[in-house]
Each structure stands twice: as C-alpha cells, then as structure tokens.
Design an enzyme around this catalytic site. Structure first.
Site, PDB file in Angstrom:
ATOM      1  CD  GLU A 160      42.560  30.925  30.915  1.00  0.00           C
ATOM      2  OE1 GLU A 160      41.609  30.218  31.266  1.00  0.00           O
ATOM      3  OE2 GLU A 160      42.503  32.173  30.893  1.00  0.00           O
ATOM      4  NE  ARG A 161      46.053  33.426  28.531  1.00  0.00           N
ATOM      5  CZ  ARG A 161      45.568  34.015  27.448  1.00  0.00           C
ATOM      6  NH1 ARG A 161      45.994  33.682  26.244  1.00  0.00           N
ATOM      7  NH2 ARG A 161      44.638  34.926  27.552  1.00  0.00           N
ATOM      8  CG  ASN A 202      39.646  31.951  34.414  1.00  0.00           C
ATOM      9  OD1 ASN A 202      39.396  32.861  35.198  1.00  0.00           O
ATOM     10  ND2 ASN A 202      40.507  32.097  33.417  1.00  0.00           N
ATOM     11  CD  GLU A 286      41.392  38.350  33.413  1.00  0.00           C
ATOM     12  OE1 GLU A 286      41.548  37.126  33.504  1.00  0.00           O
ATOM     13  OE2 GLU A 286      42.227  39.113  32.898  1.00  0.00           O
ATOM     14  NE  ARG A 336      45.162  44.572  33.820  1.00  0.00           N
ATOM     15  CZ  ARG A 336      45.118  43.600  32.922  1.00  0.00           C
ATOM     16  NH1 ARG A 336      44.587  43.833  31.740  1.00  0.00           N
ATOM     17  NH2 ARG A 336      45.596  42.408  33.196  1.00  0.00           N
ATOM     18  CG  ASP A 365      48.138  39.360  33.162  1.00  0.00           C
ATOM     19  OD1 ASP A 365      48.573  38.527  33.975  1.00  0.00           O
ATOM     20  OD2 ASP A 365      47.309  39.089  32.273  1.00  0.00           O
ATOM     21  CD  GLU A 387      49.042  34.261  40.376  1.00  0.00           C
ATOM     22  OE1 GLU A 387      48.206  34.204  41.302  1.00  0.00           O
ATOM     23  OE2 GLU A 387      48.721  34.411  39.187  1.00  0.00           O
ATOM     24  CD  GLU A 393      48.867  35.107  29.653  1.00  0.00           C
ATOM     25  OE1 GLU A 393      48.936  34.729  30.834  1.00  0.00           O
ATOM     26  OE2 GLU A 393      47.909  35.780  29.210  1.00  0.00           O
ATOM     27  CD  GLU A 511      63.483  44.655  29.180  1.00  0.00           C
ATOM     28  OE1 GLU A 511      64.605  44.209  29.501  1.00  0.00           O
ATOM     29  OE2 GLU A 511      62.845  45.438  29.887  1.00  0.00           O
TER      30      GLU A 511
HETATM   31  C1  GCV Z   1      43.663  32.329  34.194  1.00  0.00           C
HETATM   32  C2  GCV Z   1      45.533  36.870  32.370  1.00  0.00           C
HETATM   33  C3  GCV Z   1      45.522  35.689  31.465  1.00  0.00           C
HETATM   34  C4  GCV Z   1      44.341  34.790  31.746  1.00  0.00           C
HETATM   35  C5  GCV Z   1      44.407  34.376  33.212  1.00  0.00           C
HETATM   36  C6  GCV Z   1      44.407  35.627  34.057  1.00  0.00           C
HETATM   37  C7  GCV Z   1      44.551  35.320  35.539  1.00  0.00           C
HETATM   38  O1  GCV Z   1      44.456  37.718  32.091  1.00  0.00           O
HETATM   39  O2  GCV Z   1      45.550  36.101  30.141  1.00  0.00           O
HETATM   40  O3  GCV Z   1      44.417  33.690  30.908  1.00  0.00           O
HETATM   41  O4  GCV Z   1      43.341  33.541  33.557  1.00  0.00           O
HETATM   42  O5  GCV Z   1      45.485  36.439  33.697  1.00  0.00           O
HETATM   43  O6  GCV Z   1      45.659  35.414  36.034  1.00  0.00           O
HETATM   44  O7  GCV Z   1      43.570  35.020  36.173  1.00  0.00           O
END
Ligand code: GCV
Length: 678
Positions: A160-161, A202, A286, A336, A365, A387, A393, A511
């Site tokens: 993912e990413r 996830n 999510e 958010r 995010d 984090e 991403e 940026e």
């Molecule tokens: C791992 C964002 C990303 C998701 C990621 C999420 C997270 O929404 O697009 O891919 O999921 O952050 O940090 O949990």
C-alpha cells in the site's frame, strides 16, 4: 511478472576509499566484555571486516588473549589496532557508544550489543566518507528510544503506497525469508533503526493469520534475523481477530470472553516468536474495526491489549489516525483536522504504561505542507510517538524528487508550548518532556523489491535520512544528505555539492508546483499522484479546499471550525489570526480572498501563479544540475534519475497548468506577467 531477484547495496557498497590514515587501525582487533558468540556481536564484526576489507583492503586479526569475556581488571591495551569493549553505563547509555583514538589505538566502547553495532557503523561511515579516525573522540547516545520503520506490505506481495516494486517480506500470502531480508536488516541497523513492523496497518485477509500457526515459523525466522541486527520485530494487528480467527463473536475489549481469547493468543504468539516487540494497531479508521463499534473508547481497546502483552515485555503502538471518512462536503462543521485531537485528548493519562499513541506529523495525512498535529504535546500524560511518511504517497511517488528530511526537522523543532521548557516535538516524542521510556519515532517505509530498493535512486536519501535523524535529531538535513551521497555515490566535491543542492531545494520545489500555502489535497483521488484540483472537493474524505470565485482556504479559526484553538498559546492565537498566521499555512487556517495582499507584497492569486511557474523552472534547473555530473555517478543511476526527472517535469507542467487555469477561471483575475494560462 517475475520477481526482481537482484538488489544493490545502497550506502553499504564498501567500494574502495582513500585511506586517509584509517587502514592502520584495522589489523588487530581486541574484544573485551562482549560475548563473541552473540549474534549481534558476530554480525557487527562481520560488517566491520566486510566494510574495511572492501574500502581499505584491510584484514582484521582477532587477538586471542583478550577474546574472552572481561573479568573487570584487564590490563590496558597497548597496540595499534582497534579495541571493542563493553563499559559501564554512565555517560554512555543504552544503545549509545563512544569512539576515541589515542596513540594508534581506536577504542569503541558501548554498554550493550546494539551500541557496539552502531559504533561500528559509525566507524564505517567515517571511512566511507573519507574522514579521518585519527584523534576521533565522539560520544553518541540515541535521541529516541524507539526508531521504527513501518512497512505497509500486504501478504499478496503488493505494498500500500509502495512505489518501488513488490514486497520483499511477502509473496503469494507467504512470508519470504532470504538474503535480501538480511541486507535490509543490515541497512536498517546501519542507520540506527531498532524496530520494524513488517505488515500493513490495514490488516485483512491472510495478514489476520500472521498470529496463527500458519505463519509462526517463518515469522520467527524473520524476527531472529532482525534480532541479529538489534531490531525488534513487530506486527500490525487486526482488532477483530477474535471474530475472524474463530474466537468469540465479538471484539469488545471489555467482554471477558474476548479478553480470555486474547490472553491465550498472546501467550501462543510470544512463545512462538521470541523477538516480538509488540503490535501496531489501526483501529476505528478507514473501515478498520475498533472499540468504537462496541461503544468503548480507544483507551479501552489499547489498554486491554497492552495489559495482556505486558508480561511478555510487549508494547502496543496505537495509531491516532481516527476520523470520519464519510463526511458530506456541505458539512462545514465537521473538520477532519480536528479529529485526532478530539478523539484522543479526553483520555490523556488513561492509557497504560506500555501503550504508545502514534501520531502523524500533521492533522490530515502527510501532505507536502501541514501544521504540526496539536495532539503532539497536547497529550501531557501519555506516551507518544511521531509518525512520518518516507514513502512518497503525496510527495511525488518516488518519481518526483522530494527530500523529506528538512520537513521532518521542521516538525521536530516545532515548539508546542506544552511545558515551560523541553517542549519541542523532538522533546515530546523522545521522552525528554515527560521522562517516559516508551517513546520515539516511526516512518512509513519507501522500500520494495526494485533493484535499487526505492524506485528512484534519489529516494534512498529519505530511507537513509530518516534513520539517521531518528537516532540523532540534531543532525542537519544537509549533513545527512552529504553523508548519504558520499557513501552511495562518490566523495567528489562536484557530485556532493550538486546532489546536495538538488535534495535540499526539492521539497519547496515540489510544494511550489503542487498545492499552494498548506491547502493540500489537489491530487488525483486514491492514486495520489498528479493534479486534480477538485478531485477530493466533493468526496467523503474531509479534504476540502473550499475555493469559490472570491477566495480559497478552510476557515479553521474560532469563527470557523475552531481547529486553531486546539494548540497551546501562543500558537493558537498565531494561527487564529490571518495577520499572524505563517503564510506557508495560510490556506490551511483561513479562507482568503484572491486579492489578499501577502507579506511578500504579492496578492494571493499572483502568488499562486508565480509559484507554479517557478516550480517548473526549478525542476528544469534541477535537471540541468543533474546532467552536469553525468559521468561522475554510475551510468545506471545517471540514466534512472534522468528518466524520472523527465516524468517529474511533465508532472510539474501539468500541475502548473491545471492549477493556474483553475484559479484564473474561478477568480477572473489575469496573471500580471501575462504568461500562458490556459
Ligand atoms: C495504510 C492514508 C493512506 C492509506 C493509509 C492510511 C493510514 O489514508 O492513503 O493508504 O492506509 O493513510 O495511514 O492508515
């Protein structure tokens, strides 16, 4: 597609280096107080031999007489060579080390094996960067207790990413154990990483079964490899595992049968994976399950698991990325950005000792520019970890160059005003503010099974830099960049200066041609590469720029969503007023008319136009700079980076044209300089 089986050694190439008087220290080695059979000690010595063999053509000879464990009264060593010794904790702390040279003897002292390993990597860095060990005198203790990489790798091999190939931890729902894992562990250890989470937060499908017999043996094998490099092994956990793995039909953290199930499960897991450090949990986020389903709090969920893993020395790292992802764009009240703070602040002090809350650097995010999350330091009685995202991403997918260390430093240096002193994010997350031991920093990693690990060769600067910064937060982004360039490519001055220049300006350049003044989110939905100004404007993710014909930006002041009030003073007032809000974050905090005059003397709309034209020009400048060192960096690096620059330039032009046209049409105000806007 066949899996790429070749891989480079990145900054651990150990190519021949100028001696600089260093070879003299690497003949005889004396080891005192360390068990020669300990896996970390063995790996440290093997690394030293490999490094000095490759770089200096030297060969270590271990001195028999002192190779045994120290008795506490060993005579001083008088020789030319290197002494590796265990010392009492004092100035040198856990995982720290001291390196000193006098009269031809290079002495590395540490209180534990990790310190020894990190000290050896320090020595190898000096050799690789063609510094001199003569007269060296350094004491280095890690700034953060936990320095972690989080991998978002899925068990089917996708990431993912991920922008650099497939997972090297998983393939076809199996765990991979091969030499590449060893090289990954070496690289991670060389920059001071001491914890790795191998699977995506996830946790679904096969990954839920990582805590079952199906995967224990291989997981234990991976954990053992990591242990040999001083790295604790972590897994991401599915909060609904009891239901999915045939336990009770509930995951309610206060339900006795659920607690019993987890007790049995954790006993089994820690028994089968001895080097397990604990778990990372994404809950109520999510679509992932969590305690909210049962009317319980985040603390109820985290504490239940933490109590159960405590007897095994385990910790629970609980993510604070909890927000409403089903928002209606017409709803101006829900914000958010507020969510992390609102969901976690009330329970400050309720989290048990071995829970750490892991907080993304910004409230949204990982955008190219966000304010620092007010939860960092907002929490005063709770272990917290920062984090960040090294995987690019939202910052160019490792196609566009974006050296992230300057951004991470900005976050770390930020004053939260949570205490009269020791109030920066660096203080908070390292445990200096509260004096807590469960603290640190984690990054979402950017590696995959591409031959060069990170897709773009230049993206490895982030892979390297995060670890170095996590260990020593006072290092500058420039120091880290230069070190990495010397180790990875060449010590040639022109090469070092040119690549440093590209890296250090790359974040601002990115940026400039993407979203202006902290507003973020004008990316192609889901994919998150390339421009789509309204892509997220009418969706459910809470990611709006609120542009209309008069202005743009989200009012997060006390007259808007009130988000600015989540900060301590004077930050709250600073953000609350359009006059004192830092301009790079202006649109994050305020809805601003296009004709608003910025401190630069430009209107907002003119700033949008100018910065987008400048961004593209700067990419063109970077390409010229990169071309100027052709022949001085390896041919495949030269070609690979050039190919990515071509894509970056295309991307930057697309962004420039789409953003400029969008705001020209919305505002009806022409560019003062009369440039082409479609
Ligand atoms: C791992 C964002 C990303 C998701 C990621 C999420 C997270 O929404 O697009 O891919 O999921 O952050 O940090 O949990």
């Amino acid at each position: 597609m066949a899996r790429e089986k070749r891989w480079t050694q990145l900054w651990l190439q150990y190519k021949p280096r100028r001696d600089c008087g260093n070879a003299a220290y690497f003949g005889r080695v004396v080891i005192r107080g360390f068990d020669r059979d300990n896996a970390v000690v063995k790996n440290a010595l093997a690394e030293l031999q490999k490094g000095i063999g490759g770089m200096l053509g030297a060969q270590l000879t271990e001195e028999e007489r002192t190779a045994a464990l120290a008795k506490g009264s060993e005579p001083p060593v008088q020789m030319q060579g290197i002494l590796l010794q265990r010392s009492q904790a004092g100035e040198i702390r856990e995982e720290g080390y001291r390196i000193e040279e006098a009269n031809g003897l290079l002495t590395l002292s540490a209180v534990d094996e990790n310190g020894l390993l990190y000290g050896i990597f320090h020595i190898l860095r000096v050799v690789a960067t063609e510094g001199s060990l003569t007269g060296i005198s350094v004491l280095v203790n890690p700034d953060n207790p936990l320095r972690m990489y989080n991998h978002w790798d899925n068990m089917d091999g996708s990431i993912e990413r991920g922008y650099s190939g497939r997972s090297f931890f998983f393939e076809d729902n199996q765990i991979t154990v091969d030499e590449r894992i060893v090289d990954y562990a070496r690289m991670a250890a060389s920059i001071g990483i001491n914890g790795v989470v191998i699977n995506n937060v996830n946790v679904k499908n096969a990954a839920t079964y990582l805590i079952t017999d199906r995967y224990f043996d291989k997981a234990a094998r991976l954990a053992e490899i990591f242990a040999g490099y001083g790295i604790k092994f972590f897994l991401s956990l599915n909060f609904a595992a009891p239901i999915e793995l045939g336990g009770p039909d509930s995951a309610d953290p206060l339900e006795p049968s659920v607690i019993e199930w987890w007790k049995g499960k954790m006993k089994e897991v820690f028994n089968r994976i001895p080097n397990l450090g604990g778990f990372l949990v994404k809950a109520d986020s999510e679509g992932r399950p969590g305690p909210f389903t049962y009317g319980r709090t985040q603390a109820d969920g985290a504490n239940m698991l933490a109590d159960i893993v405590k007897p095994y020395g385990g910790i629970i790292i609980w993510r604070c990325f909890v927000y409403n992802c089903t928002q209606d764009w017409r709803d101006y009240k829900t914000d958010r950005a507020r969510a992390g703070y609102d969901n976690f602040i009330q329970m400050d002090g309720d989290y048990h000792d071995n829970v750490i809350l892991q907080i993304k650097n910004g409230p949204m995010d990982f955008q190219i520019r966000e304010p620092v999350s007010p939860l960092l330091g907002g929490l005063k009685k709770t272990n917290q970890m920062l984090e960040v995202q090294v995987a690019q991403e939202y910052t160019g997918h490792q196609i566009d160059v974006c050296y992230l260390i300057p951004m991470f430093k900005e976050v770390l240096d930020y004053r939260t005003y949570c205490a009269p002193e020791r109030d920066t994010v660096a203080d908070v997350i390292s445990g200096r503010t509260m004096g807590n031991k469960y603290a640190g920093i984690a990054a979402v990693c950017n590696t995959g099974d591409d031959e060069n690990w990170t897709g773009s060769d230049l993206a490895a600067a982030n892979f390297y830099g995060f670890g170095r910064l996590a260990f020593s937060m006072s290092l500058t982004a420039k120091d880290i960049a230069q070190e990495w360039i010397c180790m990875s490519f060449s010590t040639d001055r022109q090469v070092v200066e040119t690549i440093t220049g590209i890296l250090l300006t790359s974040r601002e350049t990115y940026e400039k041609y993407t979203s202006p003044l902290g507003i973020g989110w004008m990316v192609t939905p889901h994919e998150h590469y390339g421009c789509s100004v309204d892509g997220y404007e009418y969706s459910c993710w809470g990611t709006y720029h609120r542009a209309d014909h008069l202005g743009i930006g989200v009012d997060r002041s006390d007259k808007g969503t009130g988000y600015a009030e989540q900060y301590y003073e004077p930050n709250a007032s600073m953000y609350n007023s359009i006059d004192s809000c830092p301009e790079e974050l202006l649109l994050f905090f305020h809805h601003v008319p296009y004709n608003h005059m910025l401190r630069t003397g430009k209107t907002l709309i003119q700033h949008i136009y100018d910065s987008h034209f400048e961004g593209v020009e700067e990419v063109e400048g970077m390409i010229a700079d990169w071309n100027s060192i052709e022949g001085k960096v390896p041919e495949d690096t030269s070609r690979g980076v050039r190919e990515r620059f071509d894509r970056q330039l295309y991307n930057a032009r697309e962004w420039r044209d789409q953003v400029n046209s969008y705001f020209y049409r919305k505002s009806g105000i022409a560019d003062e300089k009369g440039r082409v806007i479609y």
